[in-house]
Design an enzyme around this catalytic site. Sequence first.
Site, mmCIF file in Angstrom:
data_model
loop_
_atom_site.group_PDB
_atom_site.id
_atom_site.type_symbol
_atom_site.label_atom_id
_atom_site.label_comp_id
_atom_site.label_asym_id
_atom_site.label_seq_id
_atom_site.Cartn_x
_atom_site.Cartn_y
_atom_site.Cartn_z
ATOM 1 N N ARG A 50 28.259 -36.379 -9.254
ATOM 2 C CA ARG A 50 28.691 -35.270 -10.107
ATOM 3 C C ARG A 50 29.005 -35.830 -11.487
ATOM 4 O O ARG A 50 28.887 -37.038 -11.708
ATOM 5 C CB ARG A 50 29.858 -34.477 -9.494
ATOM 6 N N GLY A 51 29.426 -34.964 -12.394
ATOM 7 C CA GLY A 51 29.665 -35.386 -13.782
ATOM 8 C C GLY A 51 28.414 -35.068 -14.586
ATOM 9 O O GLY A 51 27.308 -35.459 -14.181
ATOM 10 N N ALA A 52 28.594 -34.362 -15.711
ATOM 11 C CA ALA A 52 27.441 -33.820 -16.449
ATOM 12 C C ALA A 52 26.346 -34.850 -16.750
ATOM 13 O O ALA A 52 25.179 -34.638 -16.397
ATOM 14 C CB ALA A 52 27.930 -33.131 -17.724
ATOM 15 N N ARG A 91 23.157 -26.974 -9.930
ATOM 16 C CA ARG A 91 24.458 -26.637 -10.535
ATOM 17 C C ARG A 91 24.189 -26.035 -11.919
ATOM 18 O O ARG A 91 23.422 -26.599 -12.692
ATOM 19 C CB ARG A 91 25.346 -27.888 -10.613
ATOM 20 N N ASP A 241 30.952 -30.390 -20.178
ATOM 21 C CA ASP A 241 29.728 -30.072 -19.441
ATOM 22 C C ASP A 241 28.720 -29.333 -20.310
ATOM 23 O O ASP A 241 27.525 -29.311 -20.022
ATOM 24 C CB ASP A 241 30.047 -29.232 -18.202
ATOM 25 N N ASN A 251 34.315 -27.259 -19.522
ATOM 26 C CA ASN A 251 34.664 -28.492 -18.805
ATOM 27 C C ASN A 251 35.453 -28.099 -17.561
ATOM 28 O O ASN A 251 35.740 -26.909 -17.335
ATOM 29 C CB ASN A 251 35.467 -29.437 -19.718
HETATM 30 O O1 MRU Z 1 32.325 -30.704 -11.068
HETATM 31 P P1 MRU Z 1 32.122 -32.031 -11.746
HETATM 32 O O2 MRU Z 1 32.879 -33.150 -11.119
HETATM 33 O O3 MRU Z 1 30.664 -32.352 -11.938
HETATM 34 O O4 MRU Z 1 32.737 -31.811 -13.191
HETATM 35 C C1 MRU Z 1 32.798 -32.888 -14.076
HETATM 36 C C2 MRU Z 1 33.488 -32.567 -15.336
HETATM 37 O O5 MRU Z 1 33.946 -31.472 -15.564
HETATM 38 C C3 MRU Z 1 33.510 -33.646 -16.384
HETATM 39 O O6 MRU Z 1 34.653 -33.559 -17.158
HETATM 40 C C4 MRU Z 1 32.270 -33.494 -17.283
HETATM 41 O O7 MRU Z 1 31.119 -33.398 -16.525
HETATM 42 C C5 MRU Z 1 32.122 -34.613 -18.229
HETATM 43 S S1 MRU Z 1 31.678 -36.109 -17.384
HETATM 44 C C6 MRU Z 1 31.414 -37.320 -18.504
#
Ligand code: MRU
Length: 353
Positions: A50-52, A91, A241, A251
Site C-alpha cells: 500500500r502507499g500511493a 484502489r 495520495d 490522504n
Molecule cells: O491506504 P494506504 O495505506 O495505501 O494509504 C497510504 C496513505 O494515505 C499515505 O499517506 C500516502 O499514500 C502517501 S505514501 C508516501
Amino acid sequence: MRKIKDLRPIKVEKGVLYVLDQLKLPAESVWVELSTYQQVAQAIKNMVIRGAPLIGIVGAYGFAVGVKQIIREGKNLSEAEAVLETLKNTRPTAVNLFWALNRMWKKFEKAVSENKTPEEIEKLLFKEASRIEMEDYHANKSIGGYGQVLLPEKANVLTHCNTGALATSGWGTALGVIRSAYEEGKEITVYVDETRPYLQGSRLTAWELSYEGIPHYIITDSSAGFLMKKGLINAVIVGADRITRNGDVANKIGTYSLSVLAKEHNIPFYVAAPTSTFDLETKSGEFIPIEERSEEEIKKCGGCSVAPDSSPALNYSFDITPASNITAIITEKGIISHVDSEHIEKFLKYRGV
Ligand code: MRU
C-alpha cells in the site's frame, strides 16, 4: 552524518516480482511472490502492499507481469487491455496508480506500433517499471533533502499513516523528510499516529523508525490536539495520495482533522509528495474518488471483534485537506510555499513537469 539503513519493500529477481507482505508486519517479515497480474491486483486491493507511490510501482510491474503472461500463454497482445483494466480497478484514490499505468500503456502501444517482437515488448515493459521504481527512489531522496531544511534543529514532528520506505520504492516521502533530517544530525522525536483501522502508523511507521533507531512515540489518533496544546509538537508532516490543481490533498483518513488542529495551534502543516501525485485534470478535492473499505476493518482488530456485529460502521479510507490548511508542499523539484492553483501551475511549468 548518521547512517540510515536501506529498506526496500519490493524486489525483482530473475524476472520474478516479490513484495514484503505489509499485512504481516511488524510480527513477521515475509516476502510473497506475485507471478500473475491477478495476484498483483489482489495484493494491491487487499493492501499486502500500500502507499500511493508503491501502488503505482507495483501496478507498473503488474502490467509487465500481465503482458509476460499473455505472451507465454500464446494469447493475442490485445488482451493487454484487460490487464490494464484489472489493475486500474484495484484502489481508486491514489493517482500514482493511474499515472504509472498510463505510462506503461504508452510504452506498450509505442512498442506494438514499432512492430517489436513479444520478447522485446516484455523486456521493455519490465525496464520501464524498473525506471519508475528508480525515479521514485531518487525523487524521495530529493524530497528529503528539500524538506529536512524546513524542520527545526530540535524537531518534534507528528506524522500520520505510513509514508516511509514501505509506502514507496524506499526512503519515503514525509517519513523520508524525517529520515533525511535525522541523517543530517537534527534532534528529532517523531509522534506516530497509530492510524486506525489498518494501523499503518503503529505497525509500519513505528517499525521503520525502530529499524533506523529514530526516537519516536506511538500515539492514539485522538491524542494529537492534546499534544499540540501542551506545546509538544512543532511540525506536522504527511504524505498524499492525490493533489488537485488547486492544491487540495487526499490522504489517509484523519489528515484533515490534523490540518485543522495544526492551524488552530499555529503549527506548520507540511505535505511531502512526488510530482507524480499531482492530478492537474482534477480541479479540487471534492472531485477525488474516495475509497470506502469494508466495515470489518473497523469492527475487527487482529481477528477479534471490537464492536457489536449488529452495529454498522463507516470506513472512508481517505479525506481531503483543503489547500488553505497546508503550509507548504515538498516535492522532488522543490518546495511550493503558496499552495494555490496559480503557484502550483507556475511551479510545475517552470520545473518542466
Ligand atoms: O491506504 P494506504 O495505506 O495505501 O494509504 C497510504 C496513505 O494515505 C499515505 O499517506 C500516502 O499514500 C502517501 S505514501 C508516501
